[in-house]
Each structure stands twice: as structure tokens, then as C-alpha cells.
Write a protein that holds these residues in place. Structure first.
Motif, mmCIF file in Angstrom:
data_model
loop_
_atom_site.group_PDB
_atom_site.id
_atom_site.type_symbol
_atom_site.label_atom_id
_atom_site.label_comp_id
_atom_site.label_asym_id
_atom_site.label_seq_id
_atom_site.Cartn_x
_atom_site.Cartn_y
_atom_site.Cartn_z
ATOM 1 N N ASP A 278 15.344 45.171 49.130
ATOM 2 C CA ASP A 278 16.545 44.983 49.941
ATOM 3 C C ASP A 278 16.208 44.390 51.301
ATOM 4 O O ASP A 278 16.951 43.550 51.837
ATOM 5 C CB ASP A 278 17.270 46.317 50.126
ATOM 6 C CG ASP A 278 17.862 46.831 48.826
ATOM 7 O OD1 ASP A 278 18.038 46.011 47.902
ATOM 8 O OD2 ASP A 278 18.134 48.040 48.725
ATOM 9 N N LEU A 279 15.097 44.816 51.895
ATOM 10 C CA LEU A 279 14.688 44.239 53.180
ATOM 11 C C LEU A 279 14.415 42.746 53.041
ATOM 12 O O LEU A 279 14.766 41.965 53.935
ATOM 13 C CB LEU A 279 13.436 44.958 53.690
ATOM 14 C CG LEU A 279 13.636 46.367 54.256
ATOM 15 C CD1 LEU A 279 12.303 46.991 54.595
ATOM 16 C CD2 LEU A 279 14.533 46.314 55.498
ATOM 17 N N TYR A 280 13.810 42.350 51.924
ATOM 18 C CA TYR A 280 13.560 40.930 51.703
ATOM 19 C C TYR A 280 14.860 40.154 51.500
ATOM 20 O O TYR A 280 15.015 39.044 52.008
ATOM 21 C CB TYR A 280 12.650 40.762 50.488
ATOM 22 C CG TYR A 280 12.553 39.334 49.994
ATOM 23 C CD1 TYR A 280 11.777 38.399 50.663
ATOM 24 C CD2 TYR A 280 13.247 38.925 48.859
ATOM 25 C CE1 TYR A 280 11.689 37.092 50.216
ATOM 26 C CE2 TYR A 280 13.167 37.625 48.403
ATOM 27 C CZ TYR A 280 12.383 36.710 49.089
ATOM 28 O OH TYR A 280 12.320 35.420 48.643
ATOM 29 N N ALA A 281 15.796 40.735 50.777
ATOM 30 C CA ALA A 281 17.019 40.003 50.407
ATOM 31 C C ALA A 281 18.047 39.980 51.526
ATOM 32 O O ALA A 281 18.796 39.003 51.641
ATOM 33 C CB ALA A 281 17.632 40.617 49.153
ATOM 34 N N GLN A 282 18.095 41.013 52.369
ATOM 35 C CA GLN A 282 19.168 41.098 53.351
ATOM 36 C C GLN A 282 18.653 41.051 54.791
ATOM 37 O O GLN A 282 18.934 40.117 55.539
ATOM 38 C CB GLN A 282 19.983 42.381 53.126
ATOM 39 C CG GLN A 282 21.204 42.495 54.025
ATOM 40 C CD GLN A 282 22.183 41.367 53.810
ATOM 41 O OE1 GLN A 282 22.448 40.988 52.687
ATOM 42 N NE2 GLN A 282 22.695 40.798 54.894
ATOM 43 N N GLU A 283 17.879 42.087 55.211
ATOM 44 C CA GLU A 283 17.459 42.161 56.604
ATOM 45 C C GLU A 283 16.594 40.976 57.011
ATOM 46 O O GLU A 283 16.653 40.503 58.147
ATOM 47 C CB GLU A 283 16.711 43.471 56.861
ATOM 48 C CG GLU A 283 17.607 44.670 57.066
ATOM 49 C CD GLU A 283 18.065 45.286 55.756
ATOM 50 O OE1 GLU A 283 17.882 44.640 54.722
ATOM 51 O OE2 GLU A 283 18.612 46.414 55.771
ATOM 52 N N ARG A 284 15.759 40.478 56.080
ATOM 53 C CA ARG A 284 14.926 39.308 56.405
ATOM 54 C C ARG A 284 15.781 38.097 56.742
ATOM 55 O O ARG A 284 15.522 37.370 57.718
ATOM 56 C CB ARG A 284 14.000 38.993 55.227
ATOM 57 C CG ARG A 284 13.136 37.756 55.444
ATOM 58 C CD ARG A 284 12.367 37.425 54.191
ATOM 59 N NE ARG A 284 13.246 36.960 53.137
ATOM 60 C CZ ARG A 284 13.597 35.680 52.950
ATOM 61 N NH1 ARG A 284 13.141 34.740 53.765
ATOM 62 N NH2 ARG A 284 14.391 35.345 51.955
#
Length: 469
Positions: free
Chosen positions: A267-273
Motif C-alpha cells: 500500500d505504501l508503494y501504491a498510494q503514499e509513494r
């Protein structure tokens, strides 16, 4: 005179004479000599009757015109004709010459009658077609009227259906809102119930720990009345507040926490990044530099979180070792305590450490008017995630990568702007998540032909002197 002429016309003697002549002409070669003579006599009789009537009309016309009226015309036309007709040695030839204009006029009359008959037939045909067309028009008008009625009926039904559908939609929306409200209430109740269960479990764990500590103290007091140096040391203030812990909890929840943390990494890769990338693009135009900054932030966050975890684990082991005898039980108690008390992790210190490390990293730079603190939200989440991953058995970590290394299909996937035939990595966008030597989540890298280890970039002038702790 007019009455005599009218009677002559109404008797149709001339028409009968014409018909007899035509019939005689048709049957002349079929009849015998006597039959032809009889028909010729009949025609002469009719002709004499017509001539007598015509002479009567001539006398009446002369009397109406006066004593000498018409004399010149009689002298110039009638008398020569009479004299020629009665004195001519070949009266038949003269009759043919005199009768040719009459025959021409009869032929013209016949043609006119045929033309009038044809016109009448055409008029009748046109009238029939007109009547048929009117009938079709009436049928079409009836069909049109029926179609209009059906259309009006359909419009009425459609309007009624639309109103019913709108009412149904409004009712469904109302039901949906009511269901959502009920669901929210149920979720809140479930959350409260979970909180209650968690608090009950915490209290049970605290009671169990206190019971164990009480038994230990009672056994020690029973063996010796004087306090031993170890017991004195155990009463000294602990460097870490000892909260409740459940023995074996870390091992029991390892699988569920493992799945949750791996999903959080994705999720960090797909959204927050992407959010951080959009934020950095407002300060830095170079997409490569933005992606390098995010990658360095990930690497430094995992490094800082692992260092903080080691220090935190050492403090917990030092505190719990006073009440535990075996090394295996101590290790389980330490991990259980860390799993239950992750909120004691000082994540802000790790965030500050990451930002200091990024300020002196030679591969990235940032405008003087801005600071890496603008992506502190992403760094904070990465530090929390990395710290939690260290509590797993075995712990999770990110892959080590350098610019110019050989591209690995096992660890990375190429970025959309890569040269897909290039064998070397120009720079990394996101690291791979590893468990020992196994890849759990692939990272992302940019491949270019002729990629070499990147040269050092000059750090930002405002942050070049920041020390790395």
C-alpha cells in the motif's frame, strides 16, 4: 327553322345512315348482288329523307331571310350542283367528288367520338385511382390517429413508470442511508467491543504477571529474610516502564502480522509513494531526482528503524532479565513485550535521523528554499512499518541495491520509461521486500543502456553540514 334542325338532330337519321354505310362496306364482298342492291336502296331512301328535311330547313331559312335573301348563294352553289348532278354523264364520279368532304367530316367526327370515348375511359380510370388513393389516405390517417393514441398511452405509462421508479429510487436511497447508519453503529459497537476485549486481555495479562512476580517474591522471602543484592537491584527504578505482556503472543500472531505488514508495504508503494512523488514534483522538476529521493528515504527509514529496534530490544531485555531465569523464556518475553508495546517506539527520533542522513547523501539534492521534512509523513509510516517488521520471525528487510548493478528479474520489475533490453540498473525507484533470501514483493527499477554507478551529486548548501548520527 331551329325546331326543324333540332328534330333532324334528335332523329339521329344521319347517324343511322352512317352506320348502314359502314355495315354495308364491311359486308359488301360477303353479300349477294340482291342484298347489296337492297342495302343501297335503303341508304338512298334514308338519304332522300334527310335531303327532304334539309330542303325544308332551307326553305324556312329563305323565308326567314326575306324575299331575295340567299338568292345569290343558291345561284352560285345550289343550282350549279343540281344541274351538274342531274346532267352529268357520270353522276357516280361527281357524287364521289362531292361526297369526299362529307366523308372527311364524318371521319373527323368519328375520330372525335373515339377520342372522347378514350378520354372518358381515362377519366374513369383516374377517378378509380383517385378513389383508391383517397381510401388509402383514409386508412393511413386512421393508422396515424391510432399511432398517436398509442404514443400518448405510452407517454402516460412511461411517465407513471418514471414516477414510480423515482419513488422507488428515493425509497432505496432512504433505506441505504438507514442501512449505512446501522452499519456505522454496528461498527462502532464492534470497535468498542474490541476495545473492551483488548482491555480485558491486558488486565488478565497484568494480573498474570503480577501473580508471577508475587510468587517469585514470596519464594525469595521464604529462602532468606535479608534482602539479597539481586533483590535490591530488582527494586531499583527500571529504565523502561514495564507494561503488560502475554507470553507466546508474538509467536501466535506472527502469521497474521506478517500478512498485514506485507500488505501495508504494498500500500505504501501504491498510494503514499505516489502522493509524496506528486508533492516533491512541485519543488523538483526532475522526475529521476524525485524517485531517487523517495528511494533513499525508504532505505534510510529501514536503517534507522532497525537501529532503533536493536536499542529498544536491548533495553527491554535488560529490564525483563531481572525476573526471568532461562534465555529462551527471556527472548519470548522480550518479543511479546515489544509486540504489545510498539507505541513506546520513539518514531520521531527515527524520522529526524532519516532527514539528517538524507541531507548529507551525495546522490540527492533539494532546493534551498525547501526541506525533506515535507515528506516526513511517508518517512514516519516507513519507520513504523520497518520497526514492526523486525518483530517477525524471521524479520523482514528490503533488498540492497546499487546504481549500475545487473538487473534482476527476480527482485525488480522495470519502470515504464525503462529501456527494456538494457541489462544494467540506472537507478532504483522502490526496493524489494525480502524474507531471508526470498522475495515477497518485487521492487521497481529503471534500466538504461550504458548505466554506470552514479557520480556524487552536490548536496543542498543549507544542509551540507548536517551531521549523521
Amino acid at each position: 327553322m331551329a325546331d326543324s334542325l333540332r328534330r333532324l338532330i334528335s332523329n339521329e337519321t344521319c347517324r343511322i345512315l352512317q352506320e348502314k354505310l359502314e355495315n354495308w362496306y364491311k359486308d359488301y364482298h360477303l353479300n349477294s348482288c340482291d342484298e347489296n342492291v337492297n342495302q343501297c336502296c335503303d341508304i338512298i331512301e334514308l338519304n332522300s329523307m334527310i335531303q327532304g328535311q334539309i330542303f325544308t330547313i332551307l326553305n324556312q331559312t329563305m323565308r326567314e331571310g326575306g324575299h331575295y335573301a340567299g338568292v345569290e348563294t343558291i345561284k352560285s352553289r345550289l343550282l350549279p350542283w343540281l344541274g351538274t348532278c342531274f346532267s352529268s354523264p357520270d353522276p357516280g364520279r361527281h357524287l364521289e367528288r362531292s361526297s369526299s368532304p362529307f366523308q372527311a367530316s364524318l371521319e373527323k367526327e368519328r375520330q372525335l367520338r373515339e377520342l372522347a370515348s378514350n378520354q372518358n375511359q381515362e377519366i374513369q380510370h383516374l377517378e378509380k385511382e383517385l378513389n383508391a388513393t383517397r381510401l388509402q389516405l383514409n386508412l393511413v390517417q386512421q393508422d396515424l390517429a391510432e399511432a398517436k393514441l398509442a404514443l400518448e398511452d405510452t407517454k402516460t405509462k412511461s411517465a407513471t413508470t418514471l414516477l414510480a421508479a423515482e419513488d422507488e429510487i428515493i425509497q432505496l436511497k432512504t433505506d441505504l442511508k438507514a442501512s449505512q447508519a446501522k452499519e456505522e453503529c454496528a461498527l462502532r459497537s464492534l470497535d468498542r467491543l474490541s476495545d473492551y476485549e483488548r482491555q480485558v486481555q491486558i488486565l488478565k495479562d497484568e494480573i498474570a504477571v503480577l501473580g508471577v512476580q508475587k510468587n517469585v517474591l514470596q519464594s525469595r522471602l521464604a529462602r532468606s529474610r535479608s534482602p539479597s543484592p539481586r533483590s535490591i537491584h530488582s527494586r531499583s527504578p527500571s529504565p523502561l516502564p514495564v507494561r503488560s505482556f502475554s507470553p507466546g503472543r508474538a509467536r501466535l500472531t506472527n502469521a497474521s502480522r506478517h500478512a498485514r505488514l506485507v500488505e501495508r508495504f504494498s500500500d505504501l508503494y501504491a498510494q503514499e509513494r505516489l502522493d509524496a512523488q506528486s508533492l516533491l514534483r512541485s519543488y523538483v522538476d526532475d522526475l529521476e531526482m524525485v524517485q531517487r529521493i523517495i528511494y533513499v528515504a525508504v532505505v534510510e527509514s529501514f536503517h534507522a528503524a532497525k537501529m532503533a529496534f536493536r536499542q529498544f530490544k536491548m533495553r527491554v531485555r535488560k529490564t525483563l532479565s531481572l525476573n526471568c531465569s532461562g534465555p529462551e523464556a527471556l527472548e519470548d518475553m522480550v518479543m511479546d513485550y515489544i509486540v504489545r508495546q510498539e507505541d513506546l517506539y520513539d518514531v520521531q527520533s527515527s524520522v529526524n535521523e532519516v532527514i539528517r542522513a538524507m541531507n548529507i547523501n551525495p546522490k540527492i539534492s533539494f532546493p534551498p528554499e525547501a526541506d525533506f521534512i515535507i515528506i516526513s509523513g511517508l518517512i514516519r509510516e516507513l519507520c513504523r512499518l520497518a520497526f514492526s517488521m523486525q518483530t517477525l520471525d524471521p524479520p523482514l528487510d528490503i533488498s540492497f541495491g546499487t546504481d549500475g548493478e545487473l538487473f534482476s528479474e527476480y527482485k525488480y520489475r522495470r519502470s515504464y520509461d525503462s529501456e527494456f533490453t538494457a541489462p544494467l540498473v540506472a537507478y532504483h525507484v522502490w526496493p524489494a521486500l525480502m524474507e531471508d533470501d526470498s522475495v515477497l514483493v518485487k521492487g521497481e527499477a529503471v534500466t538504461r543502456r550504458g548505466a554506470l554507478p552514479s557520480r556524487s551529486r552536490s548536496p543542498s548548501p543549507l544542509r551540507s553540514g548536517s551531521p549523521r548520527i
